[in-house]
Design an enzyme around this catalytic site. Structure first.
Site, PDB file in Angstrom:
ATOM      1  N   GLY A 193     -18.573  -0.048  -2.831  1.00 34.43           N
ATOM      2  CA  GLY A 193     -18.769  -0.301  -4.256  1.00 34.43           C
ATOM      3  C   GLY A 193     -18.054   0.679  -5.167  1.00 34.43           C
ATOM      4  O   GLY A 193     -18.347   0.738  -6.357  1.00 34.43           O
ATOM      5  N   GLY A 194     -17.118   1.450  -4.612  1.00 31.82           N
ATOM      6  CA  GLY A 194     -16.357   2.378  -5.429  1.00 31.82           C
ATOM      7  C   GLY A 194     -17.285   3.305  -6.195  1.00 31.82           C
ATOM      8  O   GLY A 194     -18.331   3.727  -5.693  1.00 31.82           O
ATOM      9  N   GLY A 195     -16.943   3.606  -7.394  1.00 29.61           N
ATOM     10  CA  GLY A 195     -17.736   4.547  -8.186  1.00 29.61           C
ATOM     11  C   GLY A 195     -18.871   3.884  -8.943  1.00 29.61           C
ATOM     12  O   GLY A 195     -19.503   4.499  -9.781  1.00 29.61           O
TER      13      GLY A 195
ATOM     14  N   ASN B 121      -8.994 -12.529  -2.025  1.00 26.69           N
ATOM     15  CA  ASN B 121      -9.308 -12.685  -3.453  1.00 26.69           C
ATOM     16  C   ASN B 121      -9.154 -14.119  -3.940  1.00 26.69           C
ATOM     17  O   ASN B 121      -8.955 -14.349  -5.131  1.00 26.69           O
ATOM     18  CB  ASN B 121      -8.423 -11.754  -4.293  1.00 26.69           C
ATOM     19  CG  ASN B 121      -8.545 -10.308  -3.870  1.00 26.69           C
ATOM     20  OD1 ASN B 121      -9.638  -9.751  -3.883  1.00 26.69           O
ATOM     21  ND2 ASN B 121      -7.451  -9.702  -3.444  1.00 26.69           N
TER      22      ASN B 121
ATOM     23  N   TYR C  24       0.836  -1.207   0.000  1.00 28.64           N
ATOM     24  CA  TYR C  24       0.000   0.000   0.000  1.00 28.64           C
ATOM     25  C   TYR C  24       0.873   1.259   0.000  1.00 28.64           C
ATOM     26  O   TYR C  24       1.858   1.350   0.729  1.00 28.64           O
ATOM     27  CB  TYR C  24      -0.955   0.008   1.196  1.00 28.64           C
ATOM     28  CG  TYR C  24      -2.101  -0.974   1.086  1.00 28.64           C
ATOM     29  CD1 TYR C  24      -2.402  -1.635  -0.115  1.00 28.64           C
ATOM     30  CD2 TYR C  24      -2.917  -1.255   2.186  1.00 28.64           C
ATOM     31  CE1 TYR C  24      -3.464  -2.530  -0.191  1.00 28.64           C
ATOM     32  CE2 TYR C  24      -3.978  -2.148   2.111  1.00 28.64           C
ATOM     33  CZ  TYR C  24      -4.246  -2.783   0.916  1.00 28.64           C
ATOM     34  OH  TYR C  24      -5.300  -3.665   0.842  1.00 28.64           O
TER      35      TYR C  24
ATOM     36  N   SER D 123     -13.543  -2.552  -0.565  1.00 27.86           N
ATOM     37  CA  SER D 123     -14.413  -1.694  -1.374  1.00 27.86           C
ATOM     38  C   SER D 123     -15.891  -1.912  -1.021  1.00 27.86           C
ATOM     39  O   SER D 123     -16.729  -2.098  -1.891  1.00 27.86           O
ATOM     40  CB  SER D 123     -14.165  -1.959  -2.867  1.00 27.86           C
ATOM     41  OG  SER D 123     -14.469  -0.805  -3.645  1.00 27.86           O
TER      42      SER D 123
ATOM     43  N   LEU E  92     -21.755   2.860  -7.980  1.00 28.52           N
ATOM     44  CA  LEU E  92     -23.126   3.267  -7.659  1.00 28.52           C
ATOM     45  C   LEU E  92     -23.477   4.483  -8.504  1.00 28.52           C
ATOM     46  O   LEU E  92     -23.237   5.628  -8.121  1.00 28.52           O
ATOM     47  CB  LEU E  92     -23.243   3.602  -6.169  1.00 28.52           C
ATOM     48  CG  LEU E  92     -23.158   2.424  -5.188  1.00 28.52           C
ATOM     49  CD1 LEU E  92     -23.070   2.942  -3.757  1.00 28.52           C
ATOM     50  CD2 LEU E  92     -24.364   1.526  -5.337  1.00 28.52           C
TER      51      LEU E  92
END
Lengths: 290, 290, 290
Positions: free
Chosen positions: C211-213, C157, C51, C208, C215
């Protein structure tokens, strides 16, 4: 060449397996291919009842008959379960599968007769049969095992679910699932097919390990840009890419040329660097890992 | 008609199950359908709380009340867990699922009341609820089991993962997963849904076993070209195709016509030849097996 | 705020986890964010070696050094296994994964050094490495565990197959799989990813979670139409939607603003009605449940 067990209880195969799929050719050429393979340490030969329209086992068997000591120097794999319309099998009028107890036993015994040997080192169910009755398969395998006619059992082209379902009916391990795996057909490494074999501690075999004609010319340069650094051909690098995988993939090469057998054998001497492995994958996928 | 266990510990059902999905009809017709089914040896009836907008269990119950001996001659399946806006369920304002302990117990007890019986032979969770709490379901099932109100439990429309997850919380087996399976909707035979049931030694039930309206006219001739040879109707051949599968699929037929009940029953007398089975599949898929 | 165990044997985390993904910022701001989080009861911080291009652990560590008592008030998660070209890692020339025993141990120890702590509460394999050798991972984890440098282990993941494969090589549980889950990215709730964790009695972490961008504006009104009734912001309702799931999802929020940390914390006070949960899902999917 390294020899390795598919499962802790065997069988032990050469790291690269020689496929007889295309060996519907002259007995002399088959003899030449067998000797070249054995010379290179490739001791395992992969058959199926249907290869060469049910001819290749018999051609291979003629070589074994000419030289009775040969059988002791090799391991033989065969497969059963596919039936298709053929002059040699007039009872079939539509391509279908048959994994009944009767057919599995008959097919294995017929393979022994064609090959002129008293045992198969490994017998595979060739395709997942939607009508597969796992109890019938378990009975057929047990009969063949007790009689010593087949030493180990496995499957081919099975999904993870099909593998685990059939395994649950057997008291001994399925020692492999022979799948299409290559750098171009790499989905089995990601979609669970290979994971489930690692979970069961058995090794995959890989058919079409060079990816057939799918390695398009325009990609070749990029995928195999490191070939010179390894003093390797693209074919050798493709095999080395598979051999690098921790699942212990056993590639099954399919060629009718002795020089290609020799070329393939040398792939086991290549130890691919991890970053090269990922760069080759990136070149095929057209994107880097997430 | 053959009777068979869904699991070694039961329940034992008729090989073809009669669905009450469409039985929001006159009590007299339902009585006629029940008697015709029993006459043909079809002793198992498939309900859900919601069928006929929560009416069909009650209509069926009226027939049972008229003839108290009838209940002993049959097995009853019902389902719970779906809620949708309806004048009969004013508390629901959006279609949703409810698999809380409270609702499962209430719904099963309400089914008993509607049906006028003291027990369900089998209760299914109708749909996989994303909010399903497996511990709550386990508690509800245990309560219903200990009280004798429900003898066996299962699910419907669950994925293999959902089935194995819920099973892992229960001390007794889920005895079925009722899935949409037909010759036109055959994916569950190949994608793991049926494999996982065979692995757990339980039998699938099949809803819409005739494939609804998806058997398009132009295909019918090809798919059912062998019907005359078996002296069978297309519907009978469709059922025979399912019955031939080694997973012991229990088709749930859905009809409001006594003559269709009788027609379906005769499917159990057909033993499909393996090559015919594969030819039918080939006709539906438009390609032969690989 | 509620604290809860990921697995019966630990670790115990705050129900909402604070992600340090974007904390490549001034030490003072990080200190402010940490204190705000702890004030709200959010005691768990999520890192990864990479990160902020391998910077964020060190920045976080400077805050810990300034206030030695701080470490006892929190749990720290970090990850390893991704390598990419960077001035700080000149040996990498292509993005790739490294889950060798040597790298896992080195990376965990380096995280301890950067963070200025003697232990990680949880270490995750960041991505499923196609070259992952489960025996090597098992050895690395065991070493780190025996030395007390890492208390618990998990993955991120991973597919269900990958999770079960790796788990089968360990004598202690993987306590989580950190996945992308949100109301817009809800597929893990349906495709087996979350089922397999519930089967193994471990809780998912969700990256996330807002939902990040994804939506999109035109949907917002519909999805979050109930926000006023709950006196909640859309972000709070999104988190409450995840928290309502029976798998005990631990959302990992990612923000650089203290007021957003406080806003998120309040999501744990919202108890979403089941019908509202399904209506939100319906708004996102554009159709009701089947």
């Amino acid at each position: 060449m390294e020899r390795k067990a598919l499962h802790k209880d065997g069988p032990i195969f050469s790291r690269i397996v020689v496929g007889a799929w295309r060996w519907n050719i002259a007995v002399e050429t088959v003899a030449q291919l067998i000797h070249k393979a054995l010379d290179m340490g490739m001791t395992t030969f992969d058959h199926a009842d249907i290869y060469g329209d049910h001819s290749n086992e018999e051609i291979f068997g003629r070589v074994l008959k000419q030289d009775p000591g040969l059988r002791q120097k090799m391991e033989i794999v065969s497969k059963c379960g596919i039936k298709f319309p053929s002059a040699k099998r007039p009872e079939s009028w539509v391509k279908h599968y048959d994994t009944s107890k009767k057919h599995i036993v008959w097919s294995a015994e017929n393979s022994l007769k064609m090959l002129g040997t008293d045992r198969l080192d490994l017998l595979l169910i060739h395709r997942p049969d939607p009508l597969l009755d796992p109890e019938a398969v378990a009975e057929a395998f047990s009969l063949l095992r007790q009689s010593g006619k087949v030493l180990h059992f496995g499957v081919s082209n099975f999904t993870p679910s099909q593998f685990e379902m059939l395994q649950s009916y057997l008291s001994f391990p399925l020692v492999t699932n022979q799948l299409e795996i290559s750098i171009t057909h790499h989905s089995p490494l990601f979609d669970g097919h290979v994971d489930v074999l690692m979970k069961h501690r058995v090794a995959p075999m890989a058919w079409s390990p060079l990816g057939g004609g799918s390695l398009m010319d325009q990609h070749l340069e990029q995928i195999f840009s490191k070939a010179p650094a390894y003093q390797a051909t693209p074919a050798q690098l493709s095999l080395a890419w598979l051999l690098r995988h921790p699942a212990s993939i056993f590639p099954v090469i399919g060629t009718t040329k002795p020089e290609r057998v020799a070329e393939s054998a040398k792939a086991t001497d290549i130890h691919l660097d991890v970053q090269d492995w990922f760069e080759m994958l990136k070149a095929v996928q057209g994107r880097e890992m997430p």
